[in-house]
Design a protein around this motif. Structure first.
Motif, PDB file in Angstrom:
ATOM      1  N   LYS A   1       0.765  -0.975  -0.082  1.00  0.00           N
ATOM      2  CA  LYS A   1       0.108   0.098   0.082  1.00  0.00           C
ATOM      3  C   LYS A   1       0.942   1.218   0.017  1.00  0.00           C
ATOM      4  N   SER A   2       0.693   2.230  -0.850  1.00  0.00           N
ATOM      5  CA  SER A   2       1.154   3.276  -1.121  1.00  0.00           C
ATOM      6  C   SER A   2       0.419   4.472  -1.394  1.00  0.00           C
ATOM      7  N   LYS A   3       0.891   5.754  -1.586  1.00  0.00           N
ATOM      8  CA  LYS A   3       0.260   6.917  -1.780  1.00  0.00           C
ATOM      9  C   LYS A   3       0.640   7.693  -2.942  1.00  0.00           C
ATOM     10  N   VAL A   4      -0.436   8.290  -3.634  1.00  0.00           N
ATOM     11  CA  VAL A   4      -0.205   9.484  -4.653  1.00  0.00           C
ATOM     12  C   VAL A   4      -0.836  10.619  -3.963  1.00  0.00           C
ATOM     13  N   ILE A   5      -0.204  11.676  -3.618  1.00  0.00           N
ATOM     14  CA  ILE A   5      -0.680  12.992  -3.110  1.00  0.00           C
ATOM     15  C   ILE A   5      -0.065  14.236  -3.974  1.00  0.00           C
ATOM     16  N   PRO A   6      -1.086  15.042  -4.092  1.00  0.00           N
ATOM     17  CA  PRO A   6      -0.390  16.412  -4.397  1.00  0.00           C
ATOM     18  C   PRO A   6       0.177  17.325  -3.285  1.00  0.00           C
TER      19      PRO A   6
ATOM     20  N   ILE B   1       1.066  21.975 -10.237  1.00  0.00           N
ATOM     21  CA  ILE B   1       1.119  21.242  -8.865  1.00  0.00           C
ATOM     22  C   ILE B   1       1.854  19.812  -9.126  1.00  0.00           C
ATOM     23  N   THR B   2       2.964  19.759  -8.054  1.00  0.00           N
ATOM     24  CA  THR B   2       3.482  18.436  -8.203  1.00  0.00           C
ATOM     25  C   THR B   2       2.864  17.337  -7.447  1.00  0.00           C
ATOM     26  N   LYS B   3       2.745  16.239  -8.098  1.00  0.00           N
ATOM     27  CA  LYS B   3       2.367  15.093  -7.406  1.00  0.00           C
ATOM     28  C   LYS B   3       3.266  14.074  -7.188  1.00  0.00           C
ATOM     29  N   ARG B   4       3.082  13.517  -5.806  1.00  0.00           N
ATOM     30  CA  ARG B   4       4.184  12.682  -5.389  1.00  0.00           C
ATOM     31  C   ARG B   4       3.577  11.267  -5.029  1.00  0.00           C
ATOM     32  N   PHE B   5       4.503  10.458  -5.506  1.00  0.00           N
ATOM     33  CA  PHE B   5       4.145   9.014  -5.065  1.00  0.00           C
ATOM     34  C   PHE B   5       5.073   8.491  -4.075  1.00  0.00           C
ATOM     35  N   ILE B   6       4.623   7.832  -2.918  1.00  0.00           N
ATOM     36  CA  ILE B   6       5.469   7.417  -2.009  1.00  0.00           C
ATOM     37  C   ILE B   6       4.974   6.103  -1.363  1.00  0.00           C
ATOM     38  N   CYS B   7       5.924   5.107  -1.282  1.00  0.00           N
ATOM     39  CA  CYS B   7       5.926   4.006  -0.788  1.00  0.00           C
ATOM     40  C   CYS B   7       6.678   3.869   0.623  1.00  0.00           C
ATOM     41  N   LEU B   8       5.902   3.558   1.799  1.00  0.00           N
ATOM     42  CA  LEU B   8       6.194   3.483   3.105  1.00  0.00           C
ATOM     43  C   LEU B   8       7.065   2.253   3.345  1.00  0.00           C
TER      44      LEU B   8
ATOM     45  N   CYS C   1       8.983   0.022   0.628  1.00  0.00           N
ATOM     46  CA  CYS C   1      10.511  -0.135   0.043  1.00  0.00           C
ATOM     47  C   CYS C   1      11.030   1.468   0.025  1.00  0.00           C
ATOM     48  N   GLY C   2      10.263   2.352   0.269  1.00  0.00           N
ATOM     49  CA  GLY C   2      11.057   3.651   0.095  1.00  0.00           C
ATOM     50  C   GLY C   2      10.896   4.433  -1.298  1.00  0.00           C
ATOM     51  N   MET C   3      10.385   3.522  -2.469  1.00  0.00           N
ATOM     52  CA  MET C   3      10.192   4.152  -3.577  1.00  0.00           C
ATOM     53  C   MET C   3       9.557   5.472  -3.543  1.00  0.00           C
ATOM     54  N   THR C   4       9.952   6.523  -4.487  1.00  0.00           N
ATOM     55  CA  THR C   4       9.294   7.876  -4.494  1.00  0.00           C
ATOM     56  C   THR C   4       9.176   8.190  -6.156  1.00  0.00           C
ATOM     57  N   ASN C   5       8.125   9.050  -6.422  1.00  0.00           N
ATOM     58  CA  ASN C   5       8.315   9.503  -7.764  1.00  0.00           C
ATOM     59  C   ASN C   5       7.757  10.815  -7.777  1.00  0.00           C
ATOM     60  N   GLU C   6       8.081  11.666  -8.619  1.00  0.00           N
ATOM     61  CA  GLU C   6       7.246  13.074  -8.519  1.00  0.00           C
ATOM     62  C   GLU C   6       7.083  13.478 -10.080  1.00  0.00           C
ATOM     63  N   ILE C   7       6.151  14.120 -10.221  1.00  0.00           N
ATOM     64  CA  ILE C   7       5.546  14.573 -11.800  1.00  0.00           C
ATOM     65  C   ILE C   7       4.728  15.801 -11.418  1.00  0.00           C
ATOM     66  N   ILE C   8       4.918  16.805 -12.360  1.00  0.00           N
ATOM     67  CA  ILE C   8       4.019  17.939 -12.756  1.00  0.00           C
ATOM     68  C   ILE C   8       3.442  17.729 -13.850  1.00  0.00           C
ATOM     69  N   PRO C   9       2.012  17.260 -13.704  1.00  0.00           N
ATOM     70  CA  PRO C   9       1.462  17.060 -15.051  1.00  0.00           C
ATOM     71  C   PRO C   9       1.525  18.130 -16.141  1.00  0.00           C
ATOM     72  N   LYS C  10       1.339  17.631 -17.435  1.00  0.00           N
ATOM     73  CA  LYS C  10       1.638  18.767 -18.352  1.00  0.00           C
ATOM     74  C   LYS C  10       0.382  19.626 -18.597  1.00  0.00           C
ATOM     75  N   ASN C  11       0.453  20.755 -19.123  1.00  0.00           N
ATOM     76  CA  ASN C  11      -0.716  21.501 -19.523  1.00  0.00           C
ATOM     77  C   ASN C  11      -0.776  21.615 -21.219  1.00  0.00           C
ATOM     78  N   ASN C  12      -1.694  22.008 -21.782  1.00  0.00           N
ATOM     79  CA  ASN C  12      -2.032  22.304 -23.159  1.00  0.00           C
ATOM     80  C   ASN C  12      -1.457  23.633 -23.518  1.00  0.00           C
ATOM     81  N   SER C  13      -1.581  24.107 -24.626  1.00  0.00           N
ATOM     82  CA  SER C  13      -0.949  25.383 -25.081  1.00  0.00           C
ATOM     83  C   SER C  13      -1.748  26.705 -24.415  1.00  0.00           C
TER      84      SER C  13
END
Length: 168
Positions: free
Chosen positions: A29-34, A45-52, A54-66
């Protein structure tokens, strides 16, 4: 006395402050939070993935259109490069939701515990208000989930998901 459900006219977006997902590395069980505003129309707004586990993390700032607007897809299928709303995965990374289970030959899912509780209250109600808001969660639920004949099966599936969520 029969249980009733009063429509709160909540949209799926109101539960998007947290996604409980299965870690792609260890399946825990992990979380994705803004890291800021959680509504899908917010930009930059950065979105962050966190696994408590194994410690894996990931971040993304979703793309916008023109026009500097969010690119949103309302579909049960994952589309790369979009904020994907409406499937059994988080909106940003496409990781599978931790709270999903097979029920009545279909997949039942929830973003987080509050979403699960909302579904539980709806399903167990024998009396439901008519005319829900056309974009509300209850108006978008599949017919098999709303059916009285499936009430016990859906309620049992939700109970299993509650236990699963509270184990870790």
């Amino acid at each position: 006395m029969k249980k009733d459900f009063k429509n709160e006219h909540r949209m799926l977006e109101s539960f998007s402050y947290e996604f409980l997902v299965a870690c792609p590395n260890c399946n825990s069980k992990s979380k994705v939070i803004p890291l800021g505003e959680h509504y899908p129309y917010s930009t930059g707004i950065t979105k962050r993935f966190i696994c408590l586990n194994c410690g894996m993390t990931n971040e993304i700032i979703p793309k916008n259109n023109s026009f500097n607007q969010s690119i949103i897809s309302y579909s049960s299928n994952w589309n790369e490069g979009f904020k994907n709303i409406g499937g059994a995965f988080d909106w940003y990374f496409g990781y599978p939701l931790y709270l999903q289970i097979l029920c009545c030959g279909q997949t039942s899912w929830a973003y987080n515990l509050e979403h699960l509780e909302y579904l539980k209250n709806y399903v167990q109600a024998e009396l439901r208000e008519c005319r829900p808001y056309y974009l509300s969660v209850e108006s978008r639920l599949p017919l098999w989930m709303k059916s009285a004949k499936n009430r016990n099966a859906v309620f049992n599936a939700i109970s299993k998901l509650e236990k699963k969520a509270n184990q870790n």
